[in-house]
Scaffold this motif. Structure first.
Motif, PDB file in Angstrom:
ATOM      1  N   UNK A  54       3.236  26.478 -10.496  1.00 51.33           N
ATOM      2  CA  UNK A  54       3.522  25.124 -10.964  1.00 51.33           C
ATOM      3  C   UNK A  54       4.952  25.014 -11.456  1.00 51.33           C
ATOM      4  N   UNK A  55       5.579  23.887 -11.147  1.00 55.79           N
ATOM      5  CA  UNK A  55       6.910  23.633 -11.688  1.00 55.79           C
ATOM      6  C   UNK A  55       6.772  23.329 -13.175  1.00 55.79           C
ATOM      7  N   UNK A  56       7.640  23.902 -13.982  1.00 55.49           N
ATOM      8  CA  UNK A  56       7.571  23.671 -15.426  1.00 55.49           C
ATOM      9  C   UNK A  56       8.870  23.055 -15.933  1.00 55.49           C
ATOM     10  N   UNK A  57       8.751  22.333 -17.030  1.00 53.22           N
ATOM     11  CA  UNK A  57       9.920  21.799 -17.721  1.00 53.22           C
ATOM     12  C   UNK A  57       9.983  22.460 -19.087  1.00 53.22           C
ATOM     13  N   UNK A 116       0.815  -1.210   0.000  1.00 52.90           N
ATOM     14  CA  UNK A 116       0.000   0.000   0.000  1.00 52.90           C
ATOM     15  C   UNK A 116       0.844   1.253   0.000  1.00 52.90           C
ATOM     16  N   UNK A 117       1.926   1.236   0.784  1.00 56.09           N
ATOM     17  CA  UNK A 117       2.822   2.402   0.860  1.00 56.09           C
ATOM     18  C   UNK A 117       3.484   2.679  -0.474  1.00 56.09           C
ATOM     19  N   UNK A 118       3.940   1.594  -1.136  1.00 52.33           N
ATOM     20  CA  UNK A 118       4.581   1.743  -2.459  1.00 52.33           C
ATOM     21  C   UNK A 118       3.593   2.337  -3.454  1.00 52.33           C
ATOM     22  N   UNK A 119       2.362   1.815  -3.401  1.00 52.80           N
ATOM     23  CA  UNK A 119       1.327   2.325  -4.315  1.00 52.80           C
ATOM     24  C   UNK A 119       1.087   3.807  -4.082  1.00 52.80           C
ATOM     25  N   UNK A 120       1.084   4.195  -2.799  1.00 53.39           N
ATOM     26  CA  UNK A 120       0.881   5.610  -2.452  1.00 53.39           C
ATOM     27  C   UNK A 120       2.012   6.476  -3.000  1.00 53.39           C
ATOM     28  N   UNK A 121       3.242   5.980  -2.854  1.00 52.85           N
ATOM     29  CA  UNK A 121       4.408   6.732  -3.365  1.00 52.85           C
ATOM     30  C   UNK A 121       4.278   6.963  -4.861  1.00 52.85           C
ATOM     31  N   UNK A 122       3.918   5.888  -5.603  1.00 55.31           N
ATOM     32  CA  UNK A 122       3.778   6.016  -7.051  1.00 55.31           C
ATOM     33  C   UNK A 122       2.635   6.958  -7.424  1.00 55.31           C
ATOM     34  N   UNK A 123       1.571   6.910  -6.646  1.00 55.48           N
ATOM     35  CA  UNK A 123       0.426   7.785  -6.912  1.00 55.48           C
ATOM     36  C   UNK A 123       0.807   9.243  -6.737  1.00 55.48           C
ATOM     37  N   UNK A 124       1.554   9.511  -5.651  1.00 55.78           N
ATOM     38  CA  UNK A 124       2.012  10.885  -5.378  1.00 55.78           C
ATOM     39  C   UNK A 124       2.969  11.344  -6.472  1.00 55.78           C
ATOM     40  N   UNK A 125       3.918  10.452  -6.841  1.00 57.80           N
ATOM     41  CA  UNK A 125       4.889  10.795  -7.893  1.00 57.80           C
ATOM     42  C   UNK A 125       4.173  11.057  -9.201  1.00 57.80           C
ATOM     43  N   UNK A 126       3.190  10.206  -9.511  1.00 56.09           N
ATOM     44  CA  UNK A 126       2.440  10.389 -10.753  1.00 56.09           C
ATOM     45  C   UNK A 126       1.679  11.689 -10.758  1.00 56.09           C
ATOM     46  N   UNK A 127       1.119  12.026  -9.591  1.00 61.92           N
ATOM     47  CA  UNK A 127       0.388  13.291  -9.462  1.00 61.92           C
ATOM     48  C   UNK A 127       1.317  14.477  -9.667  1.00 61.92           C
ATOM     49  N   UNK A 128       2.525  14.424  -9.077  1.00 64.75           N
ATOM     50  CA  UNK A 128       3.506  15.515  -9.212  1.00 64.75           C
ATOM     51  C   UNK A 128       3.942  15.649 -10.651  1.00 64.75           C
ATOM     52  N   UNK A 152       2.226  14.770 -13.265  1.00 65.27           N
ATOM     53  CA  UNK A 152       1.117  15.313 -14.058  1.00 65.27           C
ATOM     54  C   UNK A 152       1.023  16.821 -13.904  1.00 65.27           C
ATOM     55  N   UNK A 153       1.446  17.325 -12.721  1.00 64.06           N
ATOM     56  CA  UNK A 153       1.368  18.766 -12.446  1.00 64.06           C
ATOM     57  C   UNK A 153       2.463  19.545 -13.180  1.00 64.06           C
ATOM     58  N   UNK A 154       3.548  18.868 -13.574  1.00 66.41           N
ATOM     59  CA  UNK A 154       4.666  19.548 -14.227  1.00 66.41           C
ATOM     60  C   UNK A 154       4.281  19.905 -15.656  1.00 66.41           C
ATOM     61  N   UNK A 155       4.211  21.178 -15.935  1.00 62.80           N
ATOM     62  CA  UNK A 155       3.804  21.655 -17.250  1.00 62.80           C
ATOM     63  C   UNK A 155       5.020  21.733 -18.176  1.00 62.80           C
ATOM     64  N   UNK A 156       4.849  21.307 -19.409  1.00 61.75           N
ATOM     65  CA  UNK A 156       5.919  21.419 -20.411  1.00 61.75           C
ATOM     66  C   UNK A 156       5.719  22.704 -21.197  1.00 61.75           C
ATOM     67  N   UNK A 157       6.763  23.531 -21.229  1.00 61.67           N
ATOM     68  CA  UNK A 157       6.748  24.795 -21.975  1.00 61.67           C
ATOM     69  C   UNK A 157       7.719  24.652 -23.139  1.00 61.67           C
ATOM     70  N   UNK A 186      17.151  24.694 -12.032  1.00 65.03           N
ATOM     71  CA  UNK A 186      16.703  25.346 -10.796  1.00 65.03           C
ATOM     72  C   UNK A 186      15.211  25.140 -10.508  1.00 65.03           C
ATOM     73  N   UNK A 187      14.539  24.345 -11.348  1.00 70.46           N
ATOM     74  CA  UNK A 187      13.136  24.031 -11.071  1.00 70.46           C
ATOM     75  C   UNK A 187      12.244  25.251 -11.153  1.00 70.46           C
ATOM     76  N   UNK A 188      12.251  25.917 -12.284  1.00 69.00           N
ATOM     77  CA  UNK A 188      11.493  27.162 -12.481  1.00 69.00           C
ATOM     78  C   UNK A 188       9.994  26.944 -12.307  1.00 69.00           C
ATOM     79  N   UNK A 189       9.360  27.890 -11.622  1.00 69.12           N
ATOM     80  CA  UNK A 189       7.916  27.848 -11.384  1.00 69.12           C
ATOM     81  C   UNK A 189       7.224  28.941 -12.209  1.00 69.12           C
ATOM     82  N   UNK A 190       6.068  28.612 -12.769  1.00 67.62           N
ATOM     83  CA  UNK A 190       5.218  29.595 -13.444  1.00 67.62           C
ATOM     84  C   UNK A 190       3.788  29.390 -12.942  1.00 67.62           C
ATOM     85  N   UNK A 191       3.207  30.425 -12.376  1.00 62.38           N
ATOM     86  CA  UNK A 191       1.839  30.331 -11.859  1.00 62.38           C
ATOM     87  C   UNK A 191       1.681  29.280 -10.774  1.00 62.38           C
TER      88      UNK A 191
END
Length: 383
Positions: A71-74, A12-24, A26-31, A64-69
């Motif tokens: 959100x972290x962007x790549x 369950x813990x491993x699944x949670x880690x992957x879920x959190x990583x997947x969520x993060x 998904x949040x990373x926007x590609x510019x 440096x992990x630039x943020x826009x609005x």
């Protein structure tokens, strides 16, 4: 049974880690940022220099992990080659529009930047050229078009005045390569030189792929000008200097930013005489900005194993300025950050970047150089 009980929370813990990583993730926007310059052909060394400058900015922003609005962007760079050809330039411009880039840095030449600018304008995509100097680029009324260097009106005019006043040239011959850049800077030089009292005794033209200038130079030599001005790039200007030397044609030689590279010594060989060539970079820093620019050049040398050719710092600044506008707007959407770009004040390695109503840089500087012992040597920074 006990072993199974212990494994269940672990799974369950491993699944949670992957879920959190997947969520993060998904949040990373590609510019996506497009960059266009000639990577093949005679001007490839300058085009690659520009691309390297953009690459430095992209790598720094991602590190440096630039943020826009919030959100972290790549950042992804979509690098294209226009080979200094207007037709290829419009084709790659449409390719970048179709790829839905968030902005474009480029093109390098005026002759490619101007036709491509209409395509970006129609798509509403901001474009910053780090090196196109023909005034027509920002006179088209496109609110998406910007540049971070001075234009030919300023550059050519200053060189014309310098030729007459400082180099004491009374008679001048002018050659251009028939490109939008070459013709533009030659025309502005002619106006500046004549206004300062010099007489134009010959006007000739070649093309941006020519290698033999003997007929033109022999014709001009007969008129005994004090100075020859060439509107074009170093790949043509260098061999022209070689042939002047072979003909025993003694005159000062002058050119705009296309000539003013660290590669000219290789291209001109024995034709590059100490203090006989004067050129201008359409930008530059005054004393207080010198350290930041020198630090950039050192970092560039370390990263790419070579010296800056000419416009890498301006390409770096153009991209950083665009991202600064995105951060101020809280969005990489062109419609949302374009108004911020128009009113930006960004402190770059080449100085303060702010644009006038046309998209030209405000208070643009020029740097005059000569060559000594095969090295580009600073004469002065002027406005």
């Amino acid at each position: 049974m006990q072993i199974k009980t212990k494994l269940i929370p672990l799974v369950g813990a491993v699944a949670t880690v992957f879920a959190v990583a997947g969520s993060a993730y998904a949040q990373e926007e590609v510019v996506k940022i497009g960059h266009v310059a000639p990577i093949t052909g005679a001007n490839a060394h300058i085009g690659k220099d520009n691309e390297n400058g953009a690459r430095m900015a992209i790598d720094e922003l991602n590190a440096k992990g630039t943020m826009i609005g919030g959100k972290k962007v790549k950042f992804e760079m979509l690098a294209e080659d226009d080979a200094s050809d207007p037709k290829q330039a419009t084709a790659v411009a449409q390719k970048l529009v179709d790829a839905k880039v968030n902005g474009v840095i480029g093109h390098m030449n005026s002759g490619t930047t101007i036709p491509a600018s209409k395509i970006y304008f129609d798509a509403g995509i901001p474009q910053i050229s780090p090196s196109a100097t023909n005034p027509k680029y920002t006179l088209q009324g496109f609110n998406t078009a910007f540049r971070v260097v001075a234009n030919d009106g300023q550059l050519g005019g200053t060189l014309g005045k310098y030729a007459a006043k400082e180099l004491k040239a009374k008679t001048v011959a002018v050659i251009d390569d028939r490109t939008a850049y070459g013709q533009g800077v030659a025309e502005e030089f002619t106006k500046g030189a004549q206004k300062a009292g010099a007489k134009i005794v010959a006007s000739q033209y070649t093309n941006d792929k020519a290698t033999d200038f003997n007929a033109i130079l022999t014709s001009i030599k007969a008129k005994k000008p004090d100075l020859v001005f060439f509107g074009g790039m170093d790949a043509v200007g260098g061999p022209m200097l070689r042939q002047m030397d072979q003909l025993g044609f003694k005159a000062k030689f002058m050119g705009g930013d296309g000539l003013c590279t660290t590669e000219l010594a290789k291209l001109a060989g024995s034709g590059l005489k100490d203090n006989e060539v004067v050129c201008a970079e359409a930008g530059g820093v005054t004393a207080e900005g010198k350290k930041a620019l020198e630090d950039f050049k050192a970092a560039y040398q370390k990263k790419f194993g070579q010296e800056v050719v000419i416009y890498a710092p301006y390409t770096y600044d153009a991209l950083m300025t665009m991202v600064d506008a995105m951060q101020k707007a809280g969005s990489a959407d062109p419609k949302k950050y374009l108004p911020e770009l128009a009113k930006i004040h960004h402190k770059g390695v080449t100085g303060m970047i702010a644009f006038d109503a046309k998209g030209d840089i405000k208070d643009g500087t020029l740097t005059l150089y000569t060559y000594r012992d095969g090295k580009r040597t600073l004469l002065e920074v002027t406005k």
